[in-house]
Design an enzyme around this catalytic site. Structure first.
Site, PDB file in Angstrom:
ATOM      1  N   GLU A  26     -58.926  67.638  19.793  1.00  0.00           N
ATOM      2  CA  GLU A  26     -57.957  66.628  20.168  1.00  0.00           C
ATOM      3  C   GLU A  26     -58.794  65.453  20.743  1.00  0.00           C
ATOM      4  OE1 GLU A  26     -56.085  68.764  23.686  1.00  0.00           O
ATOM      5  OE2 GLU A  26     -55.615  70.945  22.368  1.00  0.00           O
ATOM      6  N   ASP A  32     -53.355  65.102  34.603  1.00  0.00           N
ATOM      7  CA  ASP A  32     -54.646  65.521  34.162  1.00  0.00           C
ATOM      8  C   ASP A  32     -55.776  65.614  35.801  1.00  0.00           C
ATOM      9  OD1 ASP A  32     -55.384  65.512  31.680  1.00  0.00           O
ATOM     10  OD2 ASP A  32     -54.445  63.683  31.507  1.00  0.00           O
TER      11      ASP A  32
END
Lengths: 405, 263
Positions: free
Chosen positions: B46, B57
């Protein structure tokens, strides 16, 4: 555009939260069930007379509504054109329009059984309003505020603390409103079970733009009735400053289907639109996705968000509520802008002519009025929203004017 | 027509539980770091597309985004990293992960076309809810790129079919309600949620968020089809800079052995 003109400008958004191509729900999956739940609860609350009764009661007895509608004779004379009227939302409890929305949202939070409130704030007005309603209802309150704004707006930080809120400075990014909103979303995603996020402007994922607009529409509903009663007619022009756009949509929305009423939204042009130092998302941005909705954003060619600038911390945001993006595209509302310098001049003009110290946010609206009022006939009526008082801004203004305090 | 790139996912997951490794593009020597992870045994890569506002995040990946953008990483650079990776590793599935705005800035067709040319197999768009699929999904599918969706502990039975509809490649199960790199979920919760999801889909289910150690990875690999590790790797990039590849390779090797031991 004319062939596609909608029958009404007041029936947005659609059932997926879209205002034309704008709005929507662009959030991480963790939040989706929660905002779907919020939408359901808001629909139920709208139909519940008890909810409306409690909202209205608090607005009247706690906030101090209706706010006055004031004719400004000396400013009108100075500009030599249309009559200028001010909707005095700066006289609300906490000194700005932000409290209208916070009352509505905390009632929703309580209805949903949430026990912890979070908010983001830029200038601190929404943070203060959120801390206020949390104190009123005895709920813990955490306010995310960019570290730079904590420094610039220390009186509001102290107010929030006095009201029992915890202010968490955000150092990510440039430490302003955008970063505070990111951090509030991170908190929310980790605390979905007990936390309600009181968003301060008519932006974010659906249903926030709709519900914030509805709670702020008390401004326009009152203004419409007050002007009809006092002048016997509808105004010719409404003017309001726009950061995220909650005060403007609150004033405009009840008039959107009155075709004779023109509307002017005023963005912050900072140091001017020819450079990067401004916060005019409509004039200088492009459609994109941020903070849960699709709208006009200040961004580069790769879709990276650029930082807004305005002398007014409340307008210093790189996006704008999605309904404004739609109203711009349909042409129903006209959008213009005012620079820091123009806002400062307008700020002083209102102090001098009317004995009112406005916040720097509505000073942008007043700056636009100084240009448009002289071009209009003397029997025309302009109504502007005086959405905040200027006490919080005197240090910024003194610095800009080179005055030692 | 089954486009060739989709078969990379099928081949990979058919071998048993897979290790999915995330790093942010443009943070450190990305090509060397990617090679080190593949050498260590990463099954799926990824590649994070940096964004100014990575709302989902935690601090580790936020800082990686900031470092990458601080070095002026452009979308074109991310695509070049992907293109070069594909040339060096023809069989390793490659996923771009990021936020909607950089992906749709030039139009979804532009992005899907560029991603396909770069040899990308799947795209994870964190803030594109299935409700807004039309902004990107049709363009990706037209190019044979898998739109990989996320399911979370809050994704209930009523919602799950909608999340799974039109998703492809694998399903990314976010095991904690929270941001990346923070707390870890209890194994029992992961197990019950993965089996719940698998009743609704034949797609492989990979589990991520808060997975840092080989022990965690091994336990999860026993109940899922894949294990995603991100923040722990991004922290190595931050800590070791140009020496990151050897450290990445070492950790990935341990993680991969742990995951593959469940095969």
């Amino acid at each position: 555009m004319t062939e596609n003109k909608p029958n009404s400008f007041r029936n947005q958004p659609d059932d997926r939260g879209h205002f034309g191509q704008f709005g929507g729900r662009y959030v991480a999956e963790t939040l989706m069930p929660l905002i779907l739940g919020l939408e359901k609860e808001y629909k139920a609350a709208k139909e519940d007379p008890a909810f409306k009764a409690e909202f209205d009661d608090l607005l009247e007895h706690y906030v101090g509504r209706p706010s006055p509608m004031y004719f400004a004779p000396r400013l009108t004379e100075e500009l030599g054109g249309a009559q200028i009227w001010f909707k005095r939302d700066e006289l609300n409890h906490t000194g700005a329009h932000k409290i209208n929305n916070c009352i509505g949202q905390i009632l929703l939070a309580i209805r949903m059984g949430k026990t912890r409130i979070i908010a983001e704030t830029g200038a601190g007005q929404h943070g203060v309003a959120t801390a206020t309603v949390c104190a009123r209802f005895g709920l813990p309150c955490i306010v995310y505020m960019g570290a730079e704004d904590v420094r610039r707006q220390s009186p509001n930080v102290f107010r929030m603390k006095l009201l029992g809120a915890e202010v968490r400075p955000v150092t990510a990014g440039r430490g302003t409103l955008k970063d505070a909103m990111n951090e509030a979303l991170r908190d929310w995603v980790a605390n979905v079970h007990d936390t309600f996020y009181i968003i301060g402007t008519a932006a974010g994922p659906h249903p926030y733009p709709e519900l914030v607009r509805d709670f702020q529409s008390v401004i326009g509903k009152e203004a419409r009735a007050q002007l009809l009663e006092r002048t016997g007619k509808l105004p010719d022009l409404l003017v309001a400053a726009i950061g995220g756009g909650s005060n403007a949509i609150g004033l405009f929305h009840p008039f959107l289907d009155d075709p004779t009423v023109k509307m002017l939204g005023v963005e912050a042009a900072g140091h001017g639109l020819d450079g990067d130092e401004h916060a005019a998302s409509l004039a200088g941005g492009f459609p994109g996705v941020l903070h849960g909705n699709k709208t006009y954003l200040l961004q580069d060619e790769d879709g990276q968000i650029t930082e807004g600038h305005s002398i007014s911390a409340g307008l210093d945001y790189p996006g704008i509520g999605p309904e404004h993006a739609w109203l711009k595209e349909t042409g129903r509302v006209e959008y213009t802008h005012a620079t820091d310098t123009e806002a400062l001049e307008a700020f002083q003009l209102l102090c001098r002519t009317e004995g009112i110290i406005p916040a720097l946010e509505p000073s942008h609206a007043i700056a636009a009025i100084t240009k448009v009022a002289p071009t209009m006939p003397k029997d025309a009526i302009i109504c502007a929203n005086l959405c905040g008082r200027g006490d919080k801004d005197i240090f910024t203004v003194a610095e800009a004017l080179g005055v030692e305090m | 027509m089954a486009p060739a790139i989709m078969t990379r996912f099928t081949d990979t997951f058919s071998r048993g539980p897979a290790l999915v490794c995330f790093i942010t593009a443009g943070d450190g020597d990305t090509a060397a770091n990617l090679d080190a992870m593949v050498e260590g045994g990463a099954d799926v890569i990824e590649l994070g597309m940096p964004f100014t506002d990575p709302m989902a995040d935690g601090p580790a990946i936020q800082n990686a985004n900031i470092r990458s953008l601080g070095k002026e990483t452009k979308t074109a650079d991310v695509l070049q990293i992907a293109t070069d990776f594909r040339a060096r590793h023809p069989d390793v599935p490659l996923v771009l992960m990021g936020y909607a705005n950089p992906m749709i800035r030039r139009g979804p067709e532009w992005f899907a076309d560029a991603a396909e040319k770069a040899g990308v197999d799947g795209v994870i768009c964190v803030d594109l809810a299935p409700e807004e699929d039309e902004d990107l999904g049709p363009a990706l599918r037209a190019k044979g790129i898998a739109p990989i969706r996320l399911a979370t502990p809050t994704t209930d039975e009523a919602r799950l079919p909608m999340v799974l509809d039109k998703s492809a490649g694998f399903l990314y199960y976010v095991s904690v309600a929270g941001i990346t790199g923070k707390q870890s979920a209890a194994l029992a919760d992961i197990k019950s949620n993965v089996s719940r999801i698998k009743q609704h889909t034949d797609l492989p289910v990979a589990v991520g968020f808060g997975v840092r150690t080989p022990e965690q990875a091994e336990a999860i690999a026993k109940v899922a089809d894949g294990v995603v590790v991100g923040s722990a790797l991004v922290e190595i990039v931050a800590e070791h800079g140009e020496n990151a590849p050897q450290h990445l390779c070492a950790l990935v090797e341990k993680l991969a052995n742990a995951v593959h031991s469940a095969r």
